[in-house]
Design an enzyme around this catalytic site. Structure first.
Site, mmCIF file in Angstrom:
data_model
loop_
_atom_site.group_PDB
_atom_site.id
_atom_site.type_symbol
_atom_site.label_atom_id
_atom_site.label_comp_id
_atom_site.label_asym_id
_atom_site.label_seq_id
_atom_site.Cartn_x
_atom_site.Cartn_y
_atom_site.Cartn_z
ATOM 1 N N CYS A 14 37.924 52.425 82.166
ATOM 2 C CA CYS A 14 39.027 53.355 82.243
ATOM 3 C C CYS A 14 39.354 54.473 80.969
ATOM 4 O O CYS A 14 40.201 55.211 80.983
ATOM 5 C CB CYS A 14 40.503 52.760 82.508
ATOM 6 S SG CYS A 14 40.199 51.917 84.121
ATOM 7 N N HIS A 58 48.638 54.463 78.402
ATOM 8 C CA HIS A 58 47.791 54.492 79.366
ATOM 9 C C HIS A 58 48.395 53.959 80.507
ATOM 10 O O HIS A 58 48.050 54.291 81.832
ATOM 11 C CB HIS A 58 46.660 53.183 78.726
ATOM 12 C CG HIS A 58 45.656 52.733 79.893
ATOM 13 N ND1 HIS A 58 44.830 53.929 80.270
ATOM 14 C CD2 HIS A 58 45.078 51.738 80.402
ATOM 15 C CE1 HIS A 58 43.826 53.292 81.043
ATOM 16 N NE2 HIS A 58 43.993 52.197 81.350
ATOM 17 N N GLU A 99 49.699 46.813 75.847
ATOM 18 C CA GLU A 99 49.862 48.187 75.183
ATOM 19 C C GLU A 99 51.361 48.367 74.619
ATOM 20 O O GLU A 99 51.258 48.948 73.703
ATOM 21 C CB GLU A 99 49.751 49.269 76.245
ATOM 22 C CG GLU A 99 50.046 50.612 75.705
ATOM 23 C CD GLU A 99 49.579 51.791 76.716
ATOM 24 O OE1 GLU A 99 49.310 52.842 76.295
ATOM 25 O OE2 GLU A 99 49.437 51.470 77.902
ATOM 26 N N LYS A 107 50.604 57.688 85.131
ATOM 27 C CA LYS A 107 49.830 57.013 86.241
ATOM 28 C C LYS A 107 51.089 56.387 87.226
ATOM 29 O O LYS A 107 50.742 56.348 88.688
ATOM 30 C CB LYS A 107 49.205 55.826 85.923
ATOM 31 C CG LYS A 107 47.913 56.262 85.102
ATOM 32 C CD LYS A 107 47.107 54.938 84.586
ATOM 33 C CE LYS A 107 45.888 55.096 83.914
ATOM 34 N NZ LYS A 107 46.197 55.734 82.639
ATOM 35 N N HIS A 126 46.074 55.768 89.386
ATOM 36 C CA HIS A 126 45.110 55.474 88.131
ATOM 37 C C HIS A 126 43.455 56.018 88.691
ATOM 38 O O HIS A 126 42.983 55.329 89.677
ATOM 39 C CB HIS A 126 45.044 54.105 87.871
ATOM 40 C CG HIS A 126 44.074 53.622 86.741
ATOM 41 N ND1 HIS A 126 43.292 54.557 85.926
ATOM 42 C CD2 HIS A 126 43.996 52.509 86.162
ATOM 43 C CE1 HIS A 126 42.884 53.810 84.939
ATOM 44 N NE2 HIS A 126 42.965 52.457 84.969
ATOM 45 N N PHE A 182 38.507 48.267 80.760
ATOM 46 C CA PHE A 182 37.609 46.894 81.019
ATOM 47 C C PHE A 182 36.672 46.652 79.986
ATOM 48 O O PHE A 182 35.948 47.588 79.592
ATOM 49 C CB PHE A 182 36.948 46.680 82.611
ATOM 50 C CG PHE A 182 38.112 46.366 83.470
ATOM 51 C CD1 PHE A 182 39.344 45.992 83.233
ATOM 52 C CD2 PHE A 182 37.666 46.650 85.012
ATOM 53 C CE1 PHE A 182 39.942 45.607 84.435
ATOM 54 C CE2 PHE A 182 38.501 46.274 85.855
ATOM 55 C CZ PHE A 182 39.656 45.981 85.609
#
Length: 408
Positions: free
Chosen positions: A161, A301, A312, A331, A336, A395
């Protein structure tokens, strides 16, 4: 002395619209675009954020549209619009000096599911000869290069991502090194296949708010329970600022810093204290010669998953302190878009600097835990500075951070 890198064009195809203007309007409205998805009907998670009213035959022509998968269609349209927005003509540019770097997080599983079905039924003769070239990640950049006659370096970045953010950072390096004069950089993804939705559901990564999908994506909110699948593309035109000024191009922002760092922790879960994110944030600040107090806002993010948002939030607090800059997270509105998310988010950060406003986070009602970020809610908030950061984490603990300043 390292050259300043200018953003001179933007192209967007997202659930919020197909132009920068429609995207900006939807972001500032601050309402989620998630809804039931007919393609996911019958699955445990049957909703997503879709790109609506997209006619590939009209946008790129019937033959190309049939040749490529949806994520490549998005990339082609976004790239064309970015080039037009930058005032460039691909018929006259120095093609060997124009690069294309696009982030894609995964293969197109929709095509593979269909083609593997033929193979599993003992009918290899029915497998399409275009199955690979229409769906492998590298073909997003390849098809854009073919479409626009860009003959410089051409490749795909794949850092989950963070792919779109990584692509823009790598494009910056191609310009700084003198390898290219212009780079089309960004990302594209369409991950709304039934297999993708099933995989993420089995991983417990998706929100399960089937009865209220518009409330499902809620970055940093105490009631978050997972992300919402999205799709789309974002492409930026990057060039050295001096070259842009020489051709009197409309400089929309400057890309001043890029940082990357790995968690080296777990294939799926982020480091609980955001170690890799902290390294990427500090690297981007150092690259730009900025301090934490110089940042006017952060486009986080913000996936709306319990672990990622907590990690985060801790990373942002460690870098910026308890009184850090305002935080937004797009998002909540568009879901996403995985490998494209960082590119779309970068474009949104440029738009925020252009408009002097920070869009609100959709569905945010309150935080939990020890970290209290200054989340922008309700309505857009005026910025109090000209520098912003866009964060992308993926990831495998792959982290990318971009730092932009408003055009001088």
């Amino acid at each position: 002395m390292r050259p300043d890198i200018a953003i001179t064009g933007l192209g967007l195809v997202t659930p919020a619209g197909h132009t920068a203007e429609t995207n900006w309007t939807a972001l500032c409205r601050g309402r989620s675009l998630a809804a039931a998805d007919p393609g996911l009907q019958g699955l445990p998670v049957d909703f997503s954020c879709r790109v609506a009213d997209f006619d590939a035959d009209t946008e790129i022509g019937r033959a190309p549209a049939r040749r490529v998968d949806r994520f490549i269609q998005f990339a082609l349209v976004a790239a064309r619009r970015a080039v037009a927005d930058a005032g460039l003509d691909h018929r006259t540019w120095d093609a060997e000096r124009v690069g294309v770097v696009l982030g894609v997080g995964s293969n197109s599983l929709s095509t593979y599911v269909s083609e593997f079905g033929h193979l599993g039924a003992g009918r290899p003769d029915r497998v399409s000869p275009l199955a690979l070239p229409r769906s492998v990640p590298s073909m997003a950049a390849g098809e854009v290069g073919i479409d626009l006659g860009a003959c410089g370096p051409n490749f795909t970045t794949a850092s989950a991502c963070a792919s779109g953010g990584t692509a823009i950072g790598v494009a910056r390096d191609l310009l700084r090194s003198g390898t290219c004069d212009i780079v089309l950089a960004g990302g594209s993804e369409s991950a709304r296949s039934r297999m993708t939705a099933t995989c993420f559901t089995r991983m417990r990564a998706l929100s399960r708010r089937r009865e209220e999908p518009a409330l499902a994506s809620r970055p940093f909110d105490a009631r978050r329970d997972g992300f919402v699948l999205g799709e789309g593309a974002g492409v930026l035109v990057l060039e050295r600022a001096r070259s842009a000024r020489d051709r009197r191009a409309p400089v929309q922002a400057l890309l001043r810093g890029y940082g990357a760092g790995a968690d080296a922790h777990h294939p799926l879960a982020p480091h609980p204290h955001g170690e890799g994110a902290v390294r990427a944030l500090r690297a981007a600040l150092a690259d730009a010669g900025c301090g934490p107090d110089d940042i006017a806002h952060v486009n986080a993010h913000g996936t709306s998953t319990p672990l990622n948002d907590a990690a985060e939030a801790e990373a942002l607090t460690r870098v910026f302190g308890d009184d850090g800059p305002p935080v937004t997270a797009s998002k909540g509105v568009i879901g996403h878009a995985l490998g494209a998310a960082g590119a779309i988010q970068a474009a949104y950060t440029v738009l925020a600097l252009r408009h002097g406003l920070i869009p609100p986070v959709a569905n945010f009602q309150g935080q939990d835990g020890d970290h209290k970020l200054d989340i922008v809610t309700g309505r857009p908030r005026p910025t109090r500075g000209d520098t912003a950061i866009s964060c992308s984490f993926g990831f495998g603990g792959q982290n990318a951070v971009l730092l932009f300043t408003a055009a001088p």
